[in-house]
Design an enzyme around this catalytic site. Sequence first.
Site, short mmCIF file in Angstrom:
data_model
loop_
_atom_site.label_atom_id
_atom_site.label_comp_id
_atom_site.label_asym_id
_atom_site.label_seq_id
_atom_site.Cartn_x
_atom_site.Cartn_y
_atom_site.Cartn_z
N ARG A 1 0.66 0.93 -1.77
CA ARG A 1 1.29 2.39 -1.28
C ARG A 1 1.83 2.90 -2.64
O ARG A 1 1.98 4.09 -2.82
CB ARG A 1 2.67 2.07 -0.62
CG ARG A 1 3.57 1.39 -1.06
CD ARG A 1 4.63 0.84 0.03
NE ARG A 1 3.98 -0.35 0.78
CZ ARG A 1 4.66 -0.83 1.74
NH1 ARG A 1 5.85 -0.58 2.31
NH2 ARG A 1 4.09 -1.97 2.45
N LYS B 1 0.45 -14.20 -3.86
CA LYS B 1 0.03 -14.59 -2.49
C LYS B 1 0.00 -16.10 -2.37
O LYS B 1 -0.80 -16.49 -3.36
CB LYS B 1 -1.15 -13.93 -2.00
CG LYS B 1 -0.94 -12.30 -1.66
CD LYS B 1 -2.33 -11.70 -1.25
CE LYS B 1 -2.13 -10.31 -1.13
NZ LYS B 1 -1.21 -9.92 0.19
#
Length: 479
Positions: free
Chosen positions: A330, A256
């Site tokens: 997820r 990120k």
Amino acid sequence: MKFLKFSKNEEYDVKVYFVEKDASLDFLAEEVREYAKETGFDGSYKKTFKHIGPGTSNVILVGMGEEEEIGRQKFRNAGFVASKFLNKNKFKSATFNIGKVNDVPEYSALQCTAEGIYQASYSFDEYKTEKCENSLEKISFETEEEIEPLMEYVDNIVEGVFITRDLVNTPSIDMYPEILAQKAVNILEPLGIKVTVYGEKELEEMGMTAILAVGQGSDRESKFVVMEYLPQGEDVEAIALVGKGMCYDSGGYAIKPPASMASMKTDMAGAGTVIGAMSAIAKNKLDANVVGVMALTENMIDGSAYKNGDIVKTKKGTTIEVLNTDAEGRVTLADSLYYAATQVNSKCIIDLATLTGACIVALGAYTTGAITNNDELFEEVKTAGDFSGEYTWKLPQNEHLRDNVKGQNADLTNSVSKGGGGAITAGIFLEHFVEDKPWVHLDIAGPSWADSAYGYQPNGATGIPVKTIHNFVANQAKK
Ligand code: BES
Ligand code: ZN
Ligand code: ZN
């Protein structure tokens, strides 16, 4: 948390009145009434009037707006506004007259007011040399309701919210999987909740390979925690709560940028919410079985970390092509949800996850996004949220988006390149692991955190949606 002492019909340091628009104010001495009117106070929502000083009676007026628009959230806000002022001015006690309640039952209006009063007392100053001291100690309400049980219920809910805030606000240097698992033990076991913590060796034996894959780049051991609150006995099906517990999300090899990474200590807000909500549920002795499940991991970069392009196997057997290591939530939830669906005696599953930035883009930072396979269950969660002043919106599960989570080289992909709707495809991905159990996914990436304070929420962790979960369980218990 500093608990307040609540009572009724006592005369304390300051008198606080909630007043509707254009109220006559005939309860005030004439000169105070005239002064209030001169300052422009007319009971409009968000207007306040304060008359404090030696030789006078101390009065605070909080505007509630049009009488027919008075609702729960306005009581929370009014309690908050008054209590912020009282703490700032070092008052120790106050008497509240909450005025007209419109169609909110009086006991509920009192509870919302008390919640707002508490909301003004939260600060995260653990890491500050100068601590924030709240002066308020005693609150009295002008009412005939029985105050003690009402306020004990609020104490327990607010304590749950503050537990979650503290867990989420604590930086990951001090809140890694082992510590968070220990927090769950320390907070919940004294309440009669059985907490089982599994380490990586046990995760391997349990076949939770997707969780292990995400955590393998971290020096901190991944943990899997199961929390069982079973007041109805082991044979009654439980509500399963599954929390995303990413104690830090650097993005992994899909690293990120610094600005988005800085707040990624908060990526365990789902797990933090499960712990705070279960504390409130147990303390309020709600009569419903609840089992919390959370995988605690860190998404880091290292020679042993999983990589973009890797294919990861889940406990279910379904394979995931990891096209983006930053869509890690997820991957861990795949195993956590499958566990909740198959290893827990569960009647329904609610998962809570800071899952996608896309959800913040779609709905804004103040609303939780939902995906579900059961509209009835979703409506029950939404109703509990609206009641709590925490808002949820169901996202459209378009069938074309459904096709897009299929993998090219594996069964599923964790990163969908076409069609947009990133919050939706993330939820649709999760649905593969709930084995048709009634399920609601709540993407709390936006509302679990506030970049700056708003309403009665402080900046930083908000504790949303602890109240929603508590009140959902309370409604189930009544059935
Ligand atoms: N933890 C983030 C989501 C997030 C973003 C939470 C902002 C809180 C605030 C999640 O793991 C993530 O990085 N998601 C990616 C998914 C993408 C790579 C498919 C995202 O939202 O960009
Ligand atoms: Zn991520
Ligand atoms: Zn994440």
